[in-house]
Design an enzyme around this catalytic site. Sequence first.
Site, mmCIF file in Angstrom:
data_model
loop_
_atom_site.group_PDB
_atom_site.id
_atom_site.type_symbol
_atom_site.label_atom_id
_atom_site.label_comp_id
_atom_site.label_asym_id
_atom_site.label_seq_id
_atom_site.Cartn_x
_atom_site.Cartn_y
_atom_site.Cartn_z
ATOM 1 N N ARG A 171 -9.951 33.049 6.219
ATOM 2 C CA ARG A 171 -10.994 33.949 5.684
ATOM 3 C C ARG A 171 -12.243 33.907 6.586
ATOM 4 O O ARG A 171 -13.375 33.863 6.097
ATOM 5 C CB ARG A 171 -11.388 33.557 4.252
ATOM 6 N N SER A 243 -11.967 36.950 -5.202
ATOM 7 C CA SER A 243 -12.246 35.505 -5.193
ATOM 8 C C SER A 243 -13.708 35.279 -4.826
ATOM 9 O O SER A 243 -14.163 35.773 -3.798
ATOM 10 C CB SER A 243 -11.385 34.801 -4.148
ATOM 11 N N GLU A 339 -17.347 33.150 -0.864
ATOM 12 C CA GLU A 339 -16.640 34.030 0.078
ATOM 13 C C GLU A 339 -17.436 35.311 0.388
ATOM 14 O O GLU A 339 -17.625 35.640 1.567
ATOM 15 C CB GLU A 339 -15.258 34.387 -0.476
HETATM 16 P P1 FAD Z 1 -17.678 45.278 2.460
HETATM 17 O O1 FAD Z 1 -17.826 44.543 1.181
HETATM 18 O O2 FAD Z 1 -18.267 46.631 2.562
HETATM 19 O O3 FAD Z 1 -18.222 44.359 3.632
HETATM 20 C C1 FAD Z 1 -17.803 43.023 3.718
HETATM 21 C C2 FAD Z 1 -18.426 42.399 4.980
HETATM 22 O O4 FAD Z 1 -17.927 43.062 6.139
HETATM 23 C C3 FAD Z 1 -19.938 42.576 5.035
HETATM 24 O O5 FAD Z 1 -20.461 41.429 5.680
HETATM 25 C C4 FAD Z 1 -20.142 43.804 5.897
HETATM 26 O O6 FAD Z 1 -21.371 43.814 6.570
HETATM 27 C C5 FAD Z 1 -18.984 43.677 6.882
HETATM 28 N N1 FAD Z 1 -18.456 44.980 7.334
HETATM 29 C C6 FAD Z 1 -17.864 45.933 6.590
HETATM 30 N N2 FAD Z 1 -17.459 46.958 7.368
HETATM 31 C C7 FAD Z 1 -17.832 46.640 8.630
HETATM 32 C C8 FAD Z 1 -17.706 47.292 9.892
HETATM 33 N N3 FAD Z 1 -17.104 48.490 10.035
HETATM 34 N N4 FAD Z 1 -18.234 46.685 10.994
HETATM 35 C C9 FAD Z 1 -18.852 45.472 10.895
HETATM 36 N N5 FAD Z 1 -18.995 44.823 9.733
HETATM 37 C C10 FAD Z 1 -18.482 45.391 8.613
HETATM 38 N N6 FAD Z 1 -9.972 39.699 0.279
HETATM 39 C C11 FAD Z 1 -8.915 39.086 0.867
HETATM 40 O O7 FAD Z 1 -9.021 38.589 1.994
HETATM 41 N N7 FAD Z 1 -7.719 38.971 0.222
HETATM 42 C C12 FAD Z 1 -7.500 39.498 -1.003
HETATM 43 O O8 FAD Z 1 -6.406 39.399 -1.531
HETATM 44 C C13 FAD Z 1 -8.596 40.142 -1.655
HETATM 45 N N8 FAD Z 1 -8.466 40.628 -2.903
HETATM 46 C C14 FAD Z 1 -9.531 41.210 -3.523
HETATM 47 C C15 FAD Z 1 -9.353 41.677 -4.831
HETATM 48 C C16 FAD Z 1 -10.424 42.273 -5.491
HETATM 49 C C17 FAD Z 1 -10.224 42.775 -6.898
HETATM 50 C C18 FAD Z 1 -11.672 42.421 -4.834
HETATM 51 C C19 FAD Z 1 -12.813 43.119 -5.523
HETATM 52 C C20 FAD Z 1 -11.856 41.944 -3.548
HETATM 53 C C21 FAD Z 1 -10.770 41.326 -2.877
HETATM 54 N N9 FAD Z 1 -10.903 40.820 -1.572
HETATM 55 C C22 FAD Z 1 -9.830 40.227 -0.956
HETATM 56 C C23 FAD Z 1 -12.193 40.888 -0.869
HETATM 57 C C24 FAD Z 1 -12.429 42.237 -0.138
HETATM 58 O O9 FAD Z 1 -11.685 43.262 -0.730
HETATM 59 C C25 FAD Z 1 -12.056 42.170 1.333
HETATM 60 O O10 FAD Z 1 -12.832 41.197 1.988
HETATM 61 C C26 FAD Z 1 -12.259 43.505 2.058
HETATM 62 O O11 FAD Z 1 -11.820 43.421 3.392
HETATM 63 C C27 FAD Z 1 -13.715 43.976 2.041
HETATM 64 O O12 FAD Z 1 -13.728 45.321 2.480
HETATM 65 P P2 FAD Z 1 -14.992 46.243 2.224
HETATM 66 O O13 FAD Z 1 -14.796 47.474 3.033
HETATM 67 O O14 FAD Z 1 -15.211 46.435 0.786
HETATM 68 O O15 FAD Z 1 -16.124 45.352 2.867
HETATM 69 P P1 NAP Z 2 -2.029 32.139 -6.661
HETATM 70 O O1 NAP Z 2 -0.762 32.774 -6.216
HETATM 71 O O2 NAP Z 2 -2.235 31.857 -8.110
HETATM 72 O O3 NAP Z 2 -2.264 30.804 -5.845
HETATM 73 C C1 NAP Z 2 -3.409 29.990 -6.115
HETATM 74 C C2 NAP Z 2 -3.927 29.455 -4.823
HETATM 75 O O4 NAP Z 2 -2.956 28.615 -4.246
HETATM 76 C C3 NAP Z 2 -4.201 30.578 -3.852
HETATM 77 O O5 NAP Z 2 -5.563 30.585 -3.640
HETATM 78 C C4 NAP Z 2 -3.380 30.268 -2.608
HETATM 79 O O6 NAP Z 2 -4.162 30.123 -1.432
HETATM 80 C C5 NAP Z 2 -2.753 28.924 -2.887
HETATM 81 N N1 NAP Z 2 -1.304 28.985 -2.631
HETATM 82 C C6 NAP Z 2 -0.322 29.347 -3.497
HETATM 83 N N2 NAP Z 2 0.888 29.185 -2.928
HETATM 84 C C7 NAP Z 2 0.660 28.732 -1.670
HETATM 85 C C8 NAP Z 2 1.514 28.397 -0.579
HETATM 86 N N3 NAP Z 2 2.844 28.482 -0.663
HETATM 87 N N4 NAP Z 2 0.930 27.983 0.568
HETATM 88 C C9 NAP Z 2 -0.398 27.893 0.679
HETATM 89 N N5 NAP Z 2 -1.250 28.212 -0.316
HETATM 90 C C10 NAP Z 2 -0.735 28.614 -1.477
HETATM 91 O O7 NAP Z 2 -3.273 33.009 -6.141
HETATM 92 P P2 NAP Z 2 -3.895 34.354 -6.719
HETATM 93 O O8 NAP Z 2 -5.266 34.099 -7.135
HETATM 94 O O9 NAP Z 2 -2.953 35.020 -7.688
HETATM 95 O O10 NAP Z 2 -3.969 35.231 -5.399
HETATM 96 C C11 NAP Z 2 -2.791 35.619 -4.740
HETATM 97 C C12 NAP Z 2 -3.091 35.854 -3.276
HETATM 98 O O11 NAP Z 2 -4.040 36.926 -3.157
HETATM 99 C C13 NAP Z 2 -3.731 34.640 -2.598
HETATM 100 O O12 NAP Z 2 -3.249 34.563 -1.290
HETATM 101 C C14 NAP Z 2 -5.206 34.958 -2.607
HETATM 102 O O13 NAP Z 2 -5.898 34.405 -1.510
HETATM 103 C C15 NAP Z 2 -5.212 36.481 -2.526
HETATM 104 N N6 NAP Z 2 -6.396 37.008 -3.221
HETATM 105 C C16 NAP Z 2 -7.567 36.955 -2.558
HETATM 106 C C17 NAP Z 2 -8.724 37.453 -3.145
HETATM 107 C C18 NAP Z 2 -10.029 37.446 -2.382
HETATM 108 O O14 NAP Z 2 -10.975 38.064 -2.835
HETATM 109 N N7 NAP Z 2 -10.114 36.781 -1.269
HETATM 110 C C19 NAP Z 2 -8.670 37.986 -4.433
HETATM 111 C C20 NAP Z 2 -7.454 37.989 -5.085
HETATM 112 C C21 NAP Z 2 -6.320 37.501 -4.469
HETATM 113 P P3 NAP Z 2 -4.725 31.320 -0.542
HETATM 114 O O15 NAP Z 2 -5.797 31.960 -1.364
HETATM 115 O O16 NAP Z 2 -5.258 30.600 0.629
HETATM 116 O O17 NAP Z 2 -3.642 32.256 -0.215
#
Ligand code: FAD
Ligand code: NAP
Length: 346
Positions: A171, A243, A339
């Site tokens: 991340r 998250s 995050e």
């Molecule tokens: P923004 O919120 O608009 O921006 C995020 C950051 O990126 C800010 O710092 C902004 O300045 C910068 N940025 C945006 N666009 C640009 C650009 N073109 N150039 C330079 N900088 C830029 N994230 C995960 O990694 N995995 C997931 O599974 C995941 N699940 C999510 C589920 C939900 C329900 C929600 C609400 C969020 C989730 N996220 C997840 C977080 C988020 O969706 C991601 O990080 C996504 O990539 C953000 O995109 P955005 O366009 O909304 O970014």
């Molecule tokens: P989950 O499947 O309930 O798992 C809980 C946590 O355990 C996750 O955070 C995941 O890490 C870790 N995990 C589970 N199995 C794993 C494996 N085999 N090896 C390494 N790590 C493992 O998680 P969840 O909340 O439902 O989310 C599912 C996936 O979507 C995850 O990968 C999560 O990161 C992603 N997600 C991200 C966001 C966001 O905003 N960043 C929001 C929703 C979901 P990791 O998170 O490192 O994968």
Amino acid sequence: MLNIIPNLELQPLNTMAIPALARYGVKVHSLDELGAALSWRREKQLEDDVDIPLLVIGGGSNIILRGDFPGLLVQVDLQGKEEIKETAEHIWLKVGAGENWHSLVEYSLSFHYWGLENLALIPGCVGAAPIQNIGAYGVELKDVFAELTAVDIQSGVEVVFEREACEFGYRDSVFKQRLKDRYIITSVTLKLSKNPTQYIEYPALASALSDCENITPEAVFEAVCRVRRSKLPDPALTPNTGSFFKNPIVDSTTYQRLHNEYANMPAYVVDQQTVKLAAGWLIDKAGWRGKELEGIVVHKDQALVLTNPKRLPGSAVLAAAEQIASDVKAKFGVQLEMEPRVYGNA
Ligand code: FAD
Ligand code: NAP
């Protein structure tokens, strides 16, 4: 024609639905408009002799607005998908930074270009995906990433970043570290596979596919969508940023100490020295799952998600986050790191 809007209302532009204003806001649809917006900012700074900070956003799904933003907000809406190279096994797809991420996953699937299935239903735009190297279910952007183009905010020049130069981590990327706020990403090129490959190691995904006889990329995509819809709140209905904290990576001594006390604590080996803990589990065990703190609610199905149903200001969100992190620290001795990135006046 550039349309700079004074005092732009940001609540509709962030998925946490935080009410705030940007001193100026503009949506750019082309590289020319982006250049014009950067020139406008430079000239305005000279004219008024003040610094005008810049905030670049896509879908606003990973930001927290602490208060009003005192500068220029640029919403990147650069569209377009182009197949720029092809071999027998791979296709290189160049995608505009403003394209919706999930629509891109659906698009690639419809052409049988594989690799994005596990990353389905992640909100936001393509341009933000490299910023935190988006990841889900064991797949990260870096696994399919070829290169990106970005405009240098100072010079206005467009440059190319190859994979190594992005310094992708968990991340994390160079754009959150050394080159923070230095570039605006304009396009991302992905290297997708023409041969179906699946990664279904995550227990939640494996279990959602347990009855599936023929595990295809489409089946993985459907399973990911199903699991996510069952567990994560839809930001359109319940404001959230996914998250709220990163999963902490701790050294093996810390892990052993915790494991001795909590034998069933989930943990994932990163390398010989470090172990990843599940932040959601720590928050749950600290007693926060489903609880409310001054209007901010810890999601009942995944304690890692904070929701803002009353659409409160960022100060309420940050205060709740601080309390939760402090309780986790007191109980487990582990520091949680946020995050989403925080912007705006305190
Ligand atoms: P923004 O919120 O608009 O921006 C995020 C950051 O990126 C800010 O710092 C902004 O300045 C910068 N940025 C945006 N666009 C640009 C650009 N073109 N150039 C330079 N900088 C830029 N994230 C995960 O990694 N995995 C997931 O599974 C995941 N699940 C999510 C589920 C939900 C329900 C929600 C609400 C969020 C989730 N996220 C997840 C977080 C988020 O969706 C991601 O990080 C996504 O990539 C953000 O995109 P955005 O366009 O909304 O970014
Ligand atoms: P989950 O499947 O309930 O798992 C809980 C946590 O355990 C996750 O955070 C995941 O890490 C870790 N995990 C589970 N199995 C794993 C494996 N085999 N090896 C390494 N790590 C493992 O998680 P969840 O909340 O439902 O989310 C599912 C996936 O979507 C995850 O990968 C999560 O990161 C992603 N997600 C991200 C966001 C966001 O905003 N960043 C929001 C929703 C979901 P990791 O998170 O490192 O994968």
